[in-house]
Design a protein around this motif. Structure first.
Motif, PDB file in Angstrom:
ATOM      1  N   ALA A   1       0.833  -1.207   0.000  1.00  0.00           N
ATOM      2  CA  ALA A   1       0.000   0.000   0.000  1.00  0.00           C
ATOM      3  C   ALA A   1       0.862   1.250   0.000  1.00  0.00           C
ATOM      4  O   ALA A   1       0.537   2.249  -0.658  1.00  0.00           O
ATOM      5  CB  ALA A   1      -0.920  -0.016   1.219  1.00  0.00           C
ATOM      6  N   MET A   2       1.979   1.208   0.738  1.00  0.00           N
ATOM      7  CA  MET A   2       2.880   2.361   0.759  1.00  0.00           C
ATOM      8  C   MET A   2       3.445   2.642  -0.628  1.00  0.00           C
ATOM      9  O   MET A   2       3.621   3.801  -1.025  1.00  0.00           O
ATOM     10  CB  MET A   2       4.014   2.106   1.756  1.00  0.00           C
TER      11      MET A   2
ATOM     12  N   ASP B   1       9.457   2.349   9.035  1.00  0.00           N
ATOM     13  CA  ASP B   1      10.493   3.276   8.555  1.00  0.00           C
ATOM     14  C   ASP B   1       9.946   4.187   7.466  1.00  0.00           C
ATOM     15  O   ASP B   1      10.245   5.394   7.444  1.00  0.00           O
ATOM     16  CB  ASP B   1      11.693   2.486   8.023  1.00  0.00           C
ATOM     17  N   SER B   2       9.155   3.653   6.549  1.00  0.00           N
ATOM     18  CA  SER B   2       8.595   4.482   5.477  1.00  0.00           C
ATOM     19  C   SER B   2       7.548   5.447   6.020  1.00  0.00           C
ATOM     20  O   SER B   2       7.434   6.587   5.540  1.00  0.00           O
ATOM     21  CB  SER B   2       7.993   3.599   4.377  1.00  0.00           C
ATOM     22  N   MET B   3       6.789   5.028   7.032  1.00  0.00           N
ATOM     23  CA  MET B   3       5.823   5.928   7.664  1.00  0.00           C
ATOM     24  C   MET B   3       6.539   7.064   8.397  1.00  0.00           C
ATOM     25  O   MET B   3       6.113   8.228   8.326  1.00  0.00           O
ATOM     26  CB  MET B   3       4.941   5.157   8.636  1.00  0.00           C
ATOM     27  N   ALA B   4       7.626   6.734   9.082  1.00  0.00           N
ATOM     28  CA  ALA B   4       8.400   7.763   9.780  1.00  0.00           C
ATOM     29  C   ALA B   4       9.002   8.759   8.787  1.00  0.00           C
ATOM     30  O   ALA B   4       9.074   9.968   9.062  1.00  0.00           O
ATOM     31  CB  ALA B   4       9.500   7.110  10.609  1.00  0.00           C
ATOM     32  N   ALA B   5       9.410   8.263   7.623  1.00  0.00           N
ATOM     33  CA  ALA B   5       9.964   9.147   6.593  1.00  0.00           C
ATOM     34  C   ALA B   5       8.899  10.122   6.089  1.00  0.00           C
ATOM     35  O   ALA B   5       9.187  11.306   5.850  1.00  0.00           O
ATOM     36  CB  ALA B   5      10.531   8.312   5.439  1.00  0.00           C
ATOM     37  N   LEU B   6       7.662   9.644   5.936  1.00  0.00           N
ATOM     38  CA  LEU B   6       6.568  10.537   5.539  1.00  0.00           C
ATOM     39  C   LEU B   6       6.385  11.631   6.582  1.00  0.00           C
ATOM     40  O   LEU B   6       6.242  12.819   6.243  1.00  0.00           O
ATOM     41  CB  LEU B   6       5.262   9.750   5.386  1.00  0.00           C
ATOM     42  N   HIS B   7       6.381  11.242   7.833  1.00  0.00           N
ATOM     43  CA  HIS B   7       6.180  12.217   8.921  1.00  0.00           C
ATOM     44  C   HIS B   7       7.296  13.269   8.917  1.00  0.00           C
ATOM     45  O   HIS B   7       7.027  14.470   9.062  1.00  0.00           O
ATOM     46  CB  HIS B   7       6.142  11.468  10.254  1.00  0.00           C
TER      47      HIS B   7
ATOM     48  N   TRP C   1       3.666  -3.014  19.311  1.00  0.00           N
ATOM     49  CA  TRP C   1       4.953  -2.596  18.756  1.00  0.00           C
ATOM     50  C   TRP C   1       4.802  -1.288  17.980  1.00  0.00           C
ATOM     51  O   TRP C   1       5.581  -0.346  18.150  1.00  0.00           O
ATOM     52  CB  TRP C   1       5.476  -3.707  17.836  1.00  0.00           C
ATOM     53  N   PHE C   2       3.790  -1.215  17.115  1.00  0.00           N
ATOM     54  CA  PHE C   2       3.535   0.013  16.357  1.00  0.00           C
ATOM     55  C   PHE C   2       3.026   1.127  17.264  1.00  0.00           C
ATOM     56  O   PHE C   2       3.416   2.290  17.103  1.00  0.00           O
ATOM     57  CB  PHE C   2       2.514  -0.255  15.242  1.00  0.00           C
ATOM     58  N   ARG C   3       2.137   0.781  18.198  1.00  0.00           N
ATOM     59  CA  ARG C   3       1.552   1.813  19.057  1.00  0.00           C
ATOM     60  C   ARG C   3       2.638   2.610  19.791  1.00  0.00           C
ATOM     61  O   ARG C   3       2.591   3.841  19.843  1.00  0.00           O
ATOM     62  CB  ARG C   3       0.595   1.179  20.068  1.00  0.00           C
ATOM     63  N   GLU C   4       3.634   1.918  20.356  1.00  0.00           N
ATOM     64  CA  GLU C   4       4.687   2.598  21.103  1.00  0.00           C
ATOM     65  C   GLU C   4       5.538   3.471  20.189  1.00  0.00           C
ATOM     66  O   GLU C   4       5.912   4.591  20.549  1.00  0.00           O
ATOM     67  CB  GLU C   4       5.561   1.567  21.817  1.00  0.00           C
ATOM     68  N   ARG C   5       5.846   2.990  19.012  1.00  0.00           N
ATOM     69  CA  ARG C   5       6.703   3.762  18.103  1.00  0.00           C
ATOM     70  C   ARG C   5       5.973   4.975  17.529  1.00  0.00           C
ATOM     71  O   ARG C   5       6.575   6.033  17.342  1.00  0.00           O
ATOM     72  CB  ARG C   5       7.236   2.842  16.994  1.00  0.00           C
ATOM     73  N   PHE C   6       4.697   4.838  17.241  1.00  0.00           N
ATOM     74  CA  PHE C   6       3.928   5.996  16.791  1.00  0.00           C
ATOM     75  C   PHE C   6       3.865   7.054  17.893  1.00  0.00           C
ATOM     76  O   PHE C   6       3.965   8.255  17.637  1.00  0.00           O
ATOM     77  CB  PHE C   6       2.511   5.571  16.396  1.00  0.00           C
TER      78      PHE C   6
END
Length: 487
Positions: free
Chosen positions: A397-398, A429-435, A458-463
């Motif tokens: 999807a990314m 990593d790709s989501m963080a790059a968008l941010h 895992w995702f909840r903490e990193r977001f």
């Protein structure tokens, strides 16, 4: 000295418990019968006969004890009972001193009505379910929601849990309907517990239906009431339907889409895009004429003799707005665990697509991704193109979403998923790059009607660490976030 043979209190122990009142005994009979029927469909003769005697003695119809008779049927034959069911399970507003001496007969009556609605909703039996049985259950579930001070459909997801509009909404709820003098949980805590259970019961009933046979019969299909559980089944089975059955399935999906869209549109329609741009002169057309300002500015030209106001200048309202084309990219996980979110977000995307200067794109994915943007204005057509189920791989999807980002600071990416991913690190990593690029990234764990949903810790903490906490809960939270960005 007192003669024990003449003193009526002499034989009683000094701390003996008082005998239960007759009204307490009657209430207990009704509730014991309710529990017995919930755990065992077989009638207990003693409890049935005792309950019948109680119901008849307090002037209620015997049909109240028949689980095969719907609450609708009871109310149609005895219209005066409709008001008694509304807010039935809410505690009274009277203070404790008054509730302690409340008429016991009223408590028994309430127990009989509470038992009726609970038994009809929670005793769903086993085996195949007909369209008529599903429709009757949905109606009875609506009466339970009304008894809890909500509107029919609120707890199962029609308009959102906790938004009760009925009598006494927002007060504590007594699950036994026994009044405010007993400890009762808060309505806001009870609804999240009951709402998902009602949804699960409805889903089970839908799964037990011979849905294809029902859809092939227009008369039976017309008796179906659209619900999220039913829509899920239709979307999963749509490729196996044809002819009349497929036409009826599409009709049900469209009805549901229209109903949900009407609710969501009221939450979105107040969103305005851009502030007034006063650097642009107002357009001099009649619809922009500011009559109040025009009259006020020309009051010095009023002629008392002629009783006439002479206007030297007309004033117009500014209507031009500072607008930068905003791009909204909605990415939705269409795997089996995210059906509710898929339906809600498809409809929501179509509503935002109707706003001026908002460029909306929609991507759905499981292990493959599909660009649904060409149909984003029509949620019905969009849903028909979904393929529910399968695994989850957000990287595909990314790959579709990233090329759609032209101006990062004018773009918002809404990513709806439970984030249980195969390739979690590359995707994050790709989501963080968008941010970091300036995109407003909004991770959403659930946009379900009930607000219930799990998110990969895992995702909840990193977001949370990167400053984009996961939105989980009712769809209104997402609407508020988007309106803030687009305002």
């Amino acid at each position: 000295m007192t003669d024990p043979t003449t003193d009526p209190t002499a034989d009683a122990a000094p701390d003996a418990a008082p005998e239960p009142a007759p009204h307490d005994n009657r209430r207990q009979v009704l509730y014991w019968r309710l529990l017995a029927r919930l755990f065992d469909p077989e009638e207990q003769a003693a409890l049935e006969s005792a309950s019948l005697a109680v119901v008849e003695d307090i002037g209620l119809p015997p049909a109240l004890l028949d689980p095969q008779v719907s609450v609708d049927s009871i109310v149609q034959r005895h219209p005066h009972l409709a008001d008694e069911f509304d807010g039935l399970m809410l505690p009274d507003t009277a203070d404790t001193a008054d509730t302690d001496v409340r008429d016991g007969a009223e408590e028994v009556r309430r127990a009989a009505l509470v038992s009726k609605v609970l038994l009809n909703v929670f005793a769903t039996g086993t085996g195949a379910v007909s369209a008529g049985q599903l429709s009757r259950w949905q109606s009875d579930a609506g009466w339970l929601e009304r008894a809890l001070g909500c509107q029919p459909g609120d707890l199962r997801g029609g308009r959102g849990a906790g938004q009760g509009k009925g009598r006494g909404a927002g007060r504590g709820v007594s699950p036994t309907g026994t009044g405010g003098h007993r400890a009762t949980p808060d309505l806001g805590n009870l609804i999240p517990a009951i709402g998902p259970e009602l949804g699960a019961l409805e889903g089970d009933l839908v799964r037990r239906m011979r849905l294809r046979e029902v859809l092939a019969d227009p008369a039976l299909a017309a008796r179906l009431t659209p619900s999220m559980s039913l829509i899920e089944q239709l979307l999963r089975d749509k490729n196996n339907l044809s002819g009349v059955a497929l036409a009826n399935a599409k009709s049900l999906i469209r009805r549901f889409v229209d109903e949900v869209a009407e609710v969501l549109r009221t939450q979105v329609e107040k969103a305005t895009v851009g502030a007034i741009d006063r650097s642009i002169p107002p357009k001099r057309v009649f619809r922009n004429l500011d009559l109040d300002r025009t009259i006020w500015k020309n009051l010095t030209n009023y002629s008392p003799e002629e009783e006439r106001l002479y206007v030297d200048r007309l004033y117009y309202r500014h209507t031009a707005r500072k607008t930068t084309p905003q791009r909204l990219i909605v990415v939705v996980d269409q795997s089996g665990s995210m059906v509710d979110s898929m339906v809600n977000c498809t409809i929501l995307a179509s509503i935002f697509a109707g706003l001026p200067k908002v460029d909306v794109h929609l991507v759905a994915y499981d292990t493959r991704a599909v660009d649904l943007t060409p149909w984003v204005h029509d949620p019905f057509e969009t849903l028909l193109r979904t393929q529910l189920g399968g695994g989850t791989d957000g990287t595909v999807a990314m790959a579709l979403a990233q090329p759609k980002i032209a101006e990062p600071r004018d773009t918002v990416v809404v990513w709806i998923s439970d984030f249980y991913e195969w390739h979690h690190q590359p995707l994050f990593d790709s989501m963080a790059a968008l941010h970091r690029s300036g995109v407003k990234f909004i991770p959403v764990g659930s946009v379900t009607s009930s607000g219930r949903g799990s998110v990969n810790p895992w995702f909840r903490e990193r977001f949370k660490d990167q400053g984009t906490p996961v939105i989980s809960g009712h769809i209104r939270k997402l609407v508020d976030e988007l309106k803030t960005f687009l305002a």
